[in-house]
Write a protein that holds these residues in place. Structure first.
Motif, mmCIF file in Angstrom:
data_model
loop_
_atom_site.group_PDB
_atom_site.id
_atom_site.type_symbol
_atom_site.label_atom_id
_atom_site.label_comp_id
_atom_site.label_asym_id
_atom_site.label_seq_id
_atom_site.Cartn_x
_atom_site.Cartn_y
_atom_site.Cartn_z
ATOM 1 N N MET A 164 0.826 -1.209 0.000
ATOM 2 C CA MET A 164 0.000 0.000 0.000
ATOM 3 C C MET A 164 0.863 1.262 0.000
ATOM 4 O O MET A 164 0.506 2.266 -0.620
ATOM 5 C CB MET A 164 -0.917 -0.014 1.225
ATOM 6 N N ARG A 165 2.019 1.212 0.633
ATOM 7 C CA ARG A 165 2.932 2.357 0.593
ATOM 8 C C ARG A 165 3.441 2.572 -0.831
ATOM 9 O O ARG A 165 3.631 3.702 -1.266
ATOM 10 C CB ARG A 165 4.094 2.139 1.543
ATOM 11 N N MET A 166 3.648 1.475 -1.560
ATOM 12 C CA MET A 166 4.086 1.594 -2.949
ATOM 13 C C MET A 166 2.979 2.201 -3.810
ATOM 14 O O MET A 166 3.253 3.002 -4.712
ATOM 15 C CB MET A 166 4.492 0.230 -3.492
ATOM 16 N N ALA A 186 4.632 1.359 -9.810
ATOM 17 C CA ALA A 186 3.439 0.523 -9.931
ATOM 18 C C ALA A 186 3.785 -0.869 -10.459
ATOM 19 O O ALA A 186 3.188 -1.864 -10.036
ATOM 20 C CB ALA A 186 2.421 1.200 -10.838
ATOM 21 N N LEU A 187 4.750 -0.971 -11.357
ATOM 22 C CA LEU A 187 5.133 -2.278 -11.888
ATOM 23 C C LEU A 187 5.911 -3.108 -10.872
ATOM 24 O O LEU A 187 6.000 -4.331 -11.009
ATOM 25 C CB LEU A 187 5.970 -2.110 -13.162
ATOM 26 N N SER A 242 3.312 5.683 -5.833
ATOM 27 C CA SER A 242 3.051 5.769 -7.260
ATOM 28 C C SER A 242 2.044 6.879 -7.567
ATOM 29 O O SER A 242 2.212 7.649 -8.515
ATOM 30 C CB SER A 242 2.530 4.427 -7.765
ATOM 31 N N LEU A 243 0.998 6.972 -6.757
ATOM 32 C CA LEU A 243 -0.008 8.010 -6.970
ATOM 33 C C LEU A 243 0.568 9.413 -6.737
ATOM 34 O O LEU A 243 0.246 10.349 -7.477
ATOM 35 C CB LEU A 243 -1.206 7.775 -6.051
ATOM 36 N N VAL A 244 1.421 9.562 -5.744
ATOM 37 C CA VAL A 244 2.039 10.867 -5.485
ATOM 38 C C VAL A 244 2.970 11.250 -6.628
ATOM 39 O O VAL A 244 2.996 12.409 -7.051
ATOM 40 C CB VAL A 244 2.781 10.846 -4.132
ATOM 41 N N ALA A 245 3.726 10.285 -7.149
ATOM 42 C CA ALA A 245 4.610 10.591 -8.280
ATOM 43 C C ALA A 245 3.799 11.005 -9.502
ATOM 44 O O ALA A 245 4.187 11.925 -10.226
ATOM 45 C CB ALA A 245 5.480 9.381 -8.601
ATOM 46 N N LEU A 257 6.361 -7.426 -4.705
ATOM 47 C CA LEU A 257 6.168 -7.453 -3.260
ATOM 48 C C LEU A 257 5.190 -8.542 -2.829
ATOM 49 O O LEU A 257 5.284 -9.070 -1.723
ATOM 50 C CB LEU A 257 5.684 -6.093 -2.767
ATOM 51 N N PHE A 258 4.233 -8.875 -3.690
ATOM 52 C CA PHE A 258 3.283 -9.934 -3.365
ATOM 53 C C PHE A 258 3.887 -11.325 -3.571
ATOM 54 O O PHE A 258 3.593 -12.255 -2.830
ATOM 55 C CB PHE A 258 2.013 -9.808 -4.216
#
Length: 56
Positions: free
Chosen positions: A10-12, A38-39, A16-19, A44-45
């Protein structure tokens, strides 16, 4: 051996949204950074499912 703590997915997503948001205000190149972040989220999963063994 030093243990590296990976960021949570979720931090990623937020990063990504902030960038992507900054791309409109500062520099359009931030879109590329948002896409790269985002890629990286699927990694991470999948990473905890296939742990690697340290080489001895």
């Amino acid at each position: 051996m030093k243990i590296v703590k990976m960021p949570r997915p979720m931090r990623m997503v937020w990063g990504s949204l902030v960038a992507y948001w900054l791309a409109g205000m500062i520099n359009p190149a931030f879109v590329a950074i948002a896409v790269m972040i985002a890629l990286f989220i699927p990694v991470l999963f999948v990473d905890p499912l296939f742990p690697s063994r340290p080489e001895n």
